[in-house]
Design a protein around this motif. Structure first.
Motif, short mmCIF file in Angstrom:
data_model
loop_
_atom_site.label_atom_id
_atom_site.label_comp_id
_atom_site.label_asym_id
_atom_site.label_seq_id
_atom_site.Cartn_x
_atom_site.Cartn_y
_atom_site.Cartn_z
N ARG A 125 78.77 74.35 41.49
CA ARG A 125 79.06 76.09 41.60
C ARG A 125 79.95 76.33 42.05
O ARG A 125 79.92 77.53 41.57
CB ARG A 125 77.72 76.35 41.80
N ALA A 126 80.31 75.56 42.92
CA ALA A 126 81.94 76.01 43.85
C ALA A 126 82.50 76.16 42.37
O ALA A 126 83.76 76.70 42.60
CB ALA A 126 81.73 74.96 44.80
N VAL A 127 83.14 75.11 41.93
CA VAL A 127 83.70 74.72 40.41
C VAL A 127 84.10 76.28 39.57
O VAL A 127 84.42 76.40 38.90
CB VAL A 127 84.58 73.65 40.31
N ALA A 128 82.59 76.35 39.07
CA ALA A 128 82.16 77.05 37.83
C ALA A 128 82.18 78.65 38.73
O ALA A 128 83.06 79.38 37.60
CB ALA A 128 81.05 77.61 38.23
N MET A 129 82.20 79.40 40.41
CA MET A 129 82.90 80.55 40.92
C MET A 129 84.26 79.88 41.07
O MET A 129 84.75 81.45 40.98
CB MET A 129 82.44 80.21 41.99
N THR A 130 84.85 79.62 40.84
CA THR A 130 86.29 79.57 40.80
C THR A 130 86.72 79.30 39.53
O THR A 130 88.14 80.48 39.35
CB THR A 130 86.79 77.87 41.48
N PRO A 180 85.20 83.67 38.10
CA PRO A 180 84.69 84.19 38.93
C PRO A 180 83.87 85.21 39.02
O PRO A 180 82.82 85.33 40.11
CB PRO A 180 86.22 85.10 39.60
N GLU A 181 83.54 85.52 38.23
CA GLU A 181 82.20 86.60 37.68
C GLU A 181 80.92 85.65 38.27
O GLU A 181 79.37 86.76 38.38
CB GLU A 181 81.78 86.98 36.45
N THR A 182 80.71 84.25 38.25
CA THR A 182 79.62 83.60 38.50
C THR A 182 79.25 83.99 39.52
O THR A 182 77.80 83.42 39.78
CB THR A 182 79.53 81.94 37.38
N ALA A 183 79.97 84.23 40.71
CA ALA A 183 79.72 84.11 42.29
C ALA A 183 78.33 85.25 42.32
O ALA A 183 77.49 84.98 43.32
CB ALA A 183 80.68 84.62 42.89
N ALA A 184 78.39 86.55 40.92
CA ALA A 184 77.52 87.87 41.28
C ALA A 184 76.24 86.35 40.57
O ALA A 184 75.64 87.59 40.49
CB ALA A 184 78.03 88.64 40.26
N LEU A 185 75.98 86.05 39.88
CA LEU A 185 74.99 85.01 39.13
C LEU A 185 73.75 85.39 39.24
O LEU A 185 73.45 85.00 40.91
CB LEU A 185 74.87 84.11 38.35
N GLU A 186 72.59 85.19 39.01
CA GLU A 186 71.29 85.70 39.94
C GLU A 186 70.62 84.05 39.09
O GLU A 186 71.43 83.72 38.57
CB GLU A 186 70.32 86.63 39.21
#
Lengths: 497, 150
Positions: B14-19, B22-28
């Motif tokens: 998840r940390a790599v995905a949010m990197t 960046p929009e994935t940081a707001a995923l529910e």
């Protein structure tokens, strides 16, 4: 293992196998039993939904992500009833005269290829789309070329009733593309040729194919296989391999009866490709209309061809170099994006070849030669010029660091787009024109003669892109059909004797 | 839900995905489930060795910054994570570059392959093509960019 008897077994149902099936079909009325084996499923028209996530697994080998041995390029291979003719854009060009001449295949003349291509162009309803149906993405390419004094040419396409879904590479949801699944295979089946899907050819034996019919996985698209799942030995007087460059080469390499044929797997070429993207100030029509209407042929001069293209969000994201905020900003500009596909006209070299691993699975070894790297860089520079000439505000150029080039830097393209930034493993490079591995040529040099007969194996012929001794510089499907037509003619002549 | 392959390295993934997106940081949580289900489905078609390599690579990413940033990857801020991923992307070792390319491609597939995300991007391809646009009141094709001699 159950044994079944046929006269002719055709492996594969794409441009080669589909053509072969239709060209041999009239022999069925003379009592000749013909069987076509297809590894993938047979999809019904309603199953082509156009959804990216939904279709890739149903249409492509390894979901479209088949990797070369060093992992630096993905290869797209259609794997369903109709093969890659289901999933390409329908561009239909006749092989250039100089390419056929430079293949130096005794007995193979360009005039013969051209005449057969014309036959299939008529059969497949090849024509130019009316310009009113062209979208902005294509028109901007033409505009950019025009402003630079370059001559963009329109692609003839094999579509009938195209609605402009833009979804060609996911299989036309409107059955408008005249692939072998729509034209040749139905014709062959009407005449009594049998087609068995979900059938993997494990190996060839003397005048036989040993196959495994797979059950339909739960929830998968496509019909059930025509035969009960299990292993079969299919005896035949003649086997014709049309499983594509990689498929045919791997099949012959893993079969003890053919593995020793000299030159097998050699001469692999694939037109390595990159997708280039630019952003405009305004929304353009890009995800509606046929995606590939124009091309710019620089093969002779600079070793590349540029084509218009438009891909789906995941494929676009994958092909943009990098990640993070800059990448996201480009993706959120999707309605403003223009795309160009760069194809390098690679040449056959000894290190680029097909082998098989211990399990018999194909392994494709590919190294980007200095000539290919130069072509890709030159093609990227020219594409960037076309984008800016068409009014783009910034361009994504993979062999640049950073990749994004703004309009104010358009005068520095030669300084920014450099070979040193062409770094395999960092850039996304893919190929869909897979050629070679069973090249035609004279005895001692080729794997087959100009009629696809495998030297030393009289019951085996090849009729697909693996026959190409070198790359073609254009989309190969029409040339594959022409060669398959020649091979079929040879089989019919043998039967008449 | 973090499913089979990603389970032991879920936080790093998840940390790599949010990197990379960046929009994935707001995923529910439910949106993460969809993303990871797509990735797991793709991984299920791949050889076991490739799945093991992915897990190993994610572990390397997690602990690599202990030397340079005195912290695990999943606990760093976006700027630091971006810097690390960029270093991997430009590694002189092909294996490392390939690893990062493959990981980002999986994440792009899990995220950008979703119809809902595609809709948010403004991607509107429809099987009915031009007819669908006309129904929406748009012209078949605009001629603004076309020279008169086309």
């Amino acid at each position: 293992m159950e044994t079944r008897e046929y006269d002719i077994v055709v492996v594969g149902s794409g441009a080669g196998g589909g053509t072969m099936a239709a060209a041999l079909a009239p022999m069925v009325s003379q009592g000749v039993r013909i069987l076509v084996l297809e590894q993938g499923p047979r999809l019904d028209p309603h199953e082509f939904t156009g959804s990216e996530g939904d279709m890739a697994g149903a249409l492509y080998e390894d979901q479209g992500g088949f990797l070369t041995a060093d992992g630096t390029m993905t290869l797209a291979m259609g794997r369903l009833f109709g093969g890659s003719t289901v999933v390409y854009t329908g561009t239909s060009l006749v092989a250039p005269d100089h390419v056929i001449r430079e293949w130096y295949v005794p007995g193979l003349e360009h005039a013969d290829i051209e005449q057969r291509c014309r036959k299939y162009m008529a059969q497949n309803h090849v024509h130019y789309l009316p310009r009113v149906l062209l979208n902005d993405n294509n028109k901007l390419f033409f505009t950019g070329c025009h402003r630079l004094g370059l001559k963009a040419e329109q692609f003839p396409l094999n579509v009938h009733g195209c609605k402009g879904s833009s979804l060609c590479n996911l299989g036309c949801p409107n059955s408008a593309k005249m692939g072998t699944h729509r034209v040749q295979l139905p014709d062959a089946e009407r005449q009594g040729v049998e087609v068995i899907t979900r059938t993997e050819v494990i190996r060839l034996e003397e005048k036989a194919a040993v196959v495994r019919v797979h059950a339909k996985p739960p929830g998968a698209k496509g019909r059930e296989p025509e035969w009960a799942p299990g292993e079969y030995r299919i005896n035949a007087r003649q086997v014709v391999s049309c499983a594509g460059s990689v498929g045919t080469s791997a099949l012959l390499l893993r079969s003890a009866v053919t593995a020793g044929v000299p030159g097998l797997g050699r001469g692999f070429t694939c037109h390595p490709a990159q997708i280039l993207v630019a952003e405009h100030d305004r929304d353009i029509t890009n995800d509606v209309g046929h995606p590939k209407s124009y091309y710019l042929d620089r093969a002779r001069q600079e070793g590349f061809v540029l084509e218009t293209c438009m891909y789906f969000p995941f494929v676009t994201a994958k092909n943009l170099t990098g990640f993070g905020p800059d990448h996201s900003a480009f993706m959120t500009a999707f309605p403003r994006l223009q795309m160009i596909l760069v194809l390098a006209c690679d040449k056959a070299v000894p290190e680029n070849r097909i082998t098989v691993d211990k399990s018999g699975k194909a392994v494709v070894h590919y190294t980007f030669t200095p000539a290919v790297r130069r072509s890709m860089v030159a093609a990227t520079r020219m594409s960037a010029r076309i984008f800016f000439a068409a009014g783009a505000k910034r361009v994504h150029a993979p062999p640049a660091d950073p990749c994004l080039i703004d309009r104010q830097d358009a005068y520095r393209l030669d300084d920014l787009i450099l070979e040193e930034h062409f770094i395999p493993g960092r850039l996304s490079i893919s190929a869909a024109h897979l050629m070679g591995g069973c090249g035609m040529g004279p005895p001692g040099k080729g794997v087959t003669d100009s009629r696809g007969r495998v030297y030393g194996v009289p019951w085996l012929r090849v009729a697909d892109a693996s026959l190409f001794p070198d790359s073609l510089e254009i989309n190969p499907y029409l040339t594959i059909m022409a060669l398959a037509d020649r091979v079929a003619e040879g089989i019919r002549e043998d039967y008449r004797r | 839900m973090t499913a089979a392959v990603l389970l032991p390295v879920g936080a790093t993934f998840r940390a790599v995905a949010m990197t990379v997106v960046p929009e994935t940081a707001a995923l529910e949580p439910k949106e993460w489930e969809v993303l990871e289900r797509g990735v797991e489905a793709a991984l299920s078609q791949r050889p076991e060795t490739m799945r093991r390599q992915l897990v190993l690579f994610l572990r390397v990413i997690e602990y690599l910054p202990l030397l340079s940033h005195r912290g695990r990857f999943s606990r760093l801020d976006l700027a630091a994570r971006l810097a690390i991923c960029r270093r991997l992307e430009r590694s002189p070792r092909l294996l490392i570059r390939r690893g990062l390319w493959g990981l980002r491609t999986l994440i792009f597939m899990g995220y950008y392959g979703q119809p809902a995300v595609q809709g948010r991007l403004g991607y509107r391809a429809h099987p009915d093509g031009w007819s669908a646009r006309r129904r929406g009141g748009e012209e078949a094709a605009s001629d603004g960019a076309v020279p008169t001699d086309l």
